[in-house]
Scaffold this motif. Structure first.
Motif, PDB file in Angstrom:
ATOM      1  N   ARG A 109       0.827  -1.211   0.000  1.00 35.52           N
ATOM      2  CA  ARG A 109       0.000   0.000   0.000  1.00 35.52           C
ATOM      3  C   ARG A 109       0.862   1.262   0.000  1.00 35.52           C
ATOM      4  O   ARG A 109       0.605   2.212  -0.740  1.00 35.52           O
ATOM      5  CB  ARG A 109      -0.925  -0.002   1.229  1.00 35.52           C
ATOM      6  CG  ARG A 109      -1.938   1.136   1.254  1.00 35.52           C
ATOM      7  CD  ARG A 109      -2.592   1.274   2.617  1.00 35.52           C
ATOM      8  NE  ARG A 109      -1.625   1.730   3.625  1.00 35.52           N
ATOM      9  CZ  ARG A 109      -1.237   2.991   3.757  1.00 35.52           C
ATOM     10  NH1 ARG A 109      -1.710   3.946   2.962  1.00 35.52           N
ATOM     11  NH2 ARG A 109      -0.369   3.311   4.701  1.00 35.52           N
ATOM     12  N   LEU A 150       0.235   3.737  -2.796  1.00 36.72           N
ATOM     13  CA  LEU A 150      -0.772   4.701  -2.356  1.00 36.72           C
ATOM     14  C   LEU A 150      -0.277   5.644  -1.271  1.00 36.72           C
ATOM     15  O   LEU A 150      -1.010   6.554  -0.853  1.00 36.72           O
ATOM     16  CB  LEU A 150      -2.025   3.972  -1.847  1.00 36.72           C
ATOM     17  CG  LEU A 150      -2.708   3.049  -2.859  1.00 36.72           C
ATOM     18  CD1 LEU A 150      -3.807   2.238  -2.179  1.00 36.72           C
ATOM     19  CD2 LEU A 150      -3.273   3.827  -4.026  1.00 36.72           C
ATOM     20  N   ALA A 209      -4.773  -0.565  -7.452  1.00 33.88           N
ATOM     21  CA  ALA A 209      -4.025  -0.706  -6.210  1.00 33.88           C
ATOM     22  C   ALA A 209      -4.948  -0.679  -5.003  1.00 33.88           C
ATOM     23  O   ALA A 209      -4.811  -1.483  -4.076  1.00 33.88           O
ATOM     24  CB  ALA A 209      -2.985   0.413  -6.112  1.00 33.88           C
ATOM     25  N   GLN A 210      -5.935   0.245  -4.982  1.00 28.23           N
ATOM     26  CA  GLN A 210      -6.862   0.330  -3.858  1.00 28.23           C
ATOM     27  C   GLN A 210      -7.731  -0.915  -3.761  1.00 28.23           C
ATOM     28  O   GLN A 210      -7.968  -1.451  -2.672  1.00 28.23           O
ATOM     29  CB  GLN A 210      -7.745   1.582  -4.009  1.00 28.23           C
ATOM     30  CG  GLN A 210      -8.640   1.853  -2.803  1.00 28.23           C
ATOM     31  CD  GLN A 210      -7.841   2.135  -1.559  1.00 28.23           C
ATOM     32  OE1 GLN A 210      -7.033   3.066  -1.521  1.00 28.23           O
ATOM     33  NE2 GLN A 210      -8.024   1.328  -0.523  1.00 28.23           N
ATOM     34  N   ALA A 211      -8.217  -1.403  -4.902  1.00 30.37           N
ATOM     35  CA  ALA A 211      -9.030  -2.617  -4.912  1.00 30.37           C
ATOM     36  C   ALA A 211      -8.233  -3.816  -4.417  1.00 30.37           C
ATOM     37  O   ALA A 211      -8.750  -4.662  -3.685  1.00 30.37           O
ATOM     38  CB  ALA A 211      -9.574  -2.866  -6.314  1.00 30.37           C
ATOM     39  N   LYS A 212      -6.952  -3.898  -4.798  1.00 36.66           N
ATOM     40  CA  LYS A 212      -6.117  -5.018  -4.368  1.00 36.66           C
ATOM     41  C   LYS A 212      -5.898  -4.972  -2.860  1.00 36.66           C
ATOM     42  O   LYS A 212      -5.964  -6.003  -2.181  1.00 36.66           O
ATOM     43  CB  LYS A 212      -4.781  -4.960  -5.114  1.00 36.66           C
ATOM     44  CG  LYS A 212      -3.791  -6.037  -4.682  1.00 36.66           C
ATOM     45  CD  LYS A 212      -4.307  -7.463  -4.966  1.00 36.66           C
ATOM     46  CE  LYS A 212      -4.335  -7.743  -6.476  1.00 36.66           C
ATOM     47  NZ  LYS A 212      -4.644  -9.168  -6.738  1.00 36.66           N
ATOM     48  N   VAL A 213      -5.636  -3.773  -2.311  1.00 40.55           N
ATOM     49  CA  VAL A 213      -5.441  -3.642  -0.860  1.00 40.55           C
ATOM     50  C   VAL A 213      -6.707  -4.059  -0.110  1.00 40.55           C
ATOM     51  O   VAL A 213      -6.651  -4.816   0.869  1.00 40.55           O
ATOM     52  CB  VAL A 213      -5.047  -2.189  -0.507  1.00 40.55           C
ATOM     53  CG1 VAL A 213      -5.089  -1.987   1.012  1.00 40.55           C
ATOM     54  CG2 VAL A 213      -3.668  -1.861  -1.039  1.00 40.55           C
ATOM     55  N   ASP A 214      -7.870  -3.586  -0.558  1.00 35.66           N
ATOM     56  CA  ASP A 214      -9.133  -3.934   0.102  1.00 35.66           C
ATOM     57  C   ASP A 214      -9.396  -5.431   0.030  1.00 35.66           C
ATOM     58  O   ASP A 214      -9.843  -6.042   1.006  1.00 35.66           O
ATOM     59  CB  ASP A 214     -10.290  -3.167  -0.545  1.00 35.66           C
ATOM     60  CG  ASP A 214     -10.194  -1.663  -0.323  1.00 35.66           C
ATOM     61  OD1 ASP A 214      -9.466  -1.254   0.599  1.00 35.66           O
ATOM     62  OD2 ASP A 214     -10.834  -0.908  -1.087  1.00 35.66           O
ATOM     63  N   LYS A 251      -4.386   3.617  -9.820  1.00 36.03           N
ATOM     64  CA  LYS A 251      -4.869   3.945  -8.484  1.00 36.03           C
ATOM     65  C   LYS A 251      -6.026   3.039  -8.058  1.00 36.03           C
ATOM     66  O   LYS A 251      -6.040   2.484  -6.956  1.00 36.03           O
ATOM     67  CB  LYS A 251      -5.326   5.408  -8.450  1.00 36.03           C
ATOM     68  CG  LYS A 251      -5.913   5.843  -7.116  1.00 36.03           C
ATOM     69  CD  LYS A 251      -6.410   7.278  -7.203  1.00 36.03           C
ATOM     70  CE  LYS A 251      -7.066   7.683  -5.883  1.00 36.03           C
ATOM     71  NZ  LYS A 251      -7.606   9.050  -5.931  1.00 36.03           N
ATOM     72  N   ASN A 252      -6.996   2.857  -8.953  1.00 36.93           N
ATOM     73  CA  ASN A 252      -8.152   2.019  -8.646  1.00 36.93           C
ATOM     74  C   ASN A 252      -7.753   0.567  -8.444  1.00 36.93           C
ATOM     75  O   ASN A 252      -8.270  -0.120  -7.550  1.00 36.93           O
ATOM     76  CB  ASN A 252      -9.203   2.134  -9.746  1.00 36.93           C
ATOM     77  CG  ASN A 252      -9.800   3.536  -9.833  1.00 36.93           C
ATOM     78  OD1 ASN A 252      -9.803   4.277  -8.848  1.00 36.93           O
ATOM     79  ND2 ASN A 252     -10.292   3.910 -11.009  1.00 36.93           N
TER      80      ASN A 252
END
Length: 340
Positions: free
Chosen positions: A27, A31, A66-71, A63-64
């Motif tokens: 992350r 991010l 990376a955020q989806a993968k973290v969640d 960005k989308n």
């Protein structure tokens, strides 16, 4: 530059973190405040104008992703981790859930409502802040009437119109008669206010239930039988007496006593050795009250009754001090259980 970002998108899609530390490192890399995304956004101003659109879309895609993968990884990790102390020992005894108790006033009020509902009475409610008309004048208590002195009133506003805290729930009956045509069969439970000194037997705040029945050919005998039914259901007592009394809004008026008995020392104490206990007031609705509510007294008649809920609760539960109802002492309240 766009191809470089697409390479990072592929890296994001292929990343598989197994621990919290790996996910957090991932992350921060993409991010975080000093991550790759912020670097690419800072570089955006140096991109030629004809490439800005594609460059911006590619950054947003990264960005989308990376955020989806973290969640996704955080949710997976939470599902894989068992919370210690909650699911650890499934054979351990459970902890008892403490069930709350209803307030004794609520218990008695609901019992009274149920008893009268069984013989066709509905429930009506009204405002606690009232005007002079509904609280006094419509109930045959015009200005300067001596009976007004019987009720010490909390006035909120005196000009141009008297606004006050209602002194009885009879004001609800007035409002109900104004809005409904006979036949009327209703009870009005609620909180009322009197400017009285607080003691073991009286309070400035208390609760009442008042009943009203209006129809053609209603007689005092109908009132007596209704009250006899009520006392049998609530107290289990089948002997009552009606003593002449005075209320401005009923004529004739009566106080209702039940025969409590003299079987125990407590019976002697609460009845002062007579065996009789006063529980409510009642009477036939005064024709002037009917007129004030636009009901023809030549065609309709009716009866009304009223009782204090605290007084009934004190009798049923042998409570010696009315102030206990308002102190919110958990030790006192825990004694009362009811399904109502």
């Amino acid at each position: 530059m766009v191809d470089k970002i697409k390479g990072y998108i592929t890296e994001v899609e292929n990343f598989q973190g197994k621990t919290t530390e790996e996910i957090e490192t991932f992350r921060i890399k993409f991010l975080g405040k000093k991550g790759l995304l912020n670097e690419f956004f800072a570089e955006f101003k140096n991109v030629p104008n004809d490439q800005k659109k594609e460059f911006g879309q590619t950054i947003n895609q990264l960005k989308n992703s990376a955020q989806a993968k973290v969640d996704e990884l955080k949710e997976w990790l939470e599902n894989q981790t068992e919370e210690k102390g909650i699911y650890g020992d499934l054979s351990r005894p459970g902890e008892a859930i403490e069930i709350g108790s209803r307030h004794p006033i609520s218990i008695v009020k609901n019992q009274i409502i149920e008893i009268f509902s069984n013989i066709g009475f509905n429930v009506s409610e009204g405002p606690e802040i009232e005007d002079d008309w509904h609280n006094f004048t419509a109930l045959n208590l015009p200005e300067y009437h001596p009976a007004r002195d019987m009720q010490d009133t909390f006035f909120i506003q005196t000009n141009p119109e008297d606004i006050l805290l209602r002194t009885h729930t009879s004001s609800v009956q007035v409002r109900y008669m104004e809005d409904n045509k006979p036949p009327i069969r209703t009870i009005s439970p609620g909180r009322v206010f009197r400017n009285e000194a607080i003691s073991s037997r009286s309070h400035c705040i208390f609760h009442q239930v008042e009943g009203l029945y209006i129809d053609k050919d209603v007689s005092f005998a109908d009132l007596k039988q209704t009250l006899l039914y009520f006392t049998k259901q609530l107290f289990g007592k089948s002997k009552i007496r009606l003593r002449p009394s005075y209320f401005p809004f009923t004529e004739p008026s009566a106080e209702v006593d039940i025969y409590w008995g003299l079987e125990t020392e407590t019976d002697y104490r609460i009845t002062k050795g007579t065996g009789w206990l006063e529980i409510m007031g009642c009477g036939m609705v005064d024709p002037n009250v009917l007129k004030n509510c636009n009901i023809d007294p030549n065609e309709y008649s009716g009866f009304a009754f009223g009782m204090g809920i605290e007084r009934i609760a004190m009798l049923l539960y042998q409570i010696g001090d009315i102030r206990m109802f308002y102190e919110n002492d958990v030790r006192f309240l825990k004694q009362f259980k009811s399904v109502l």
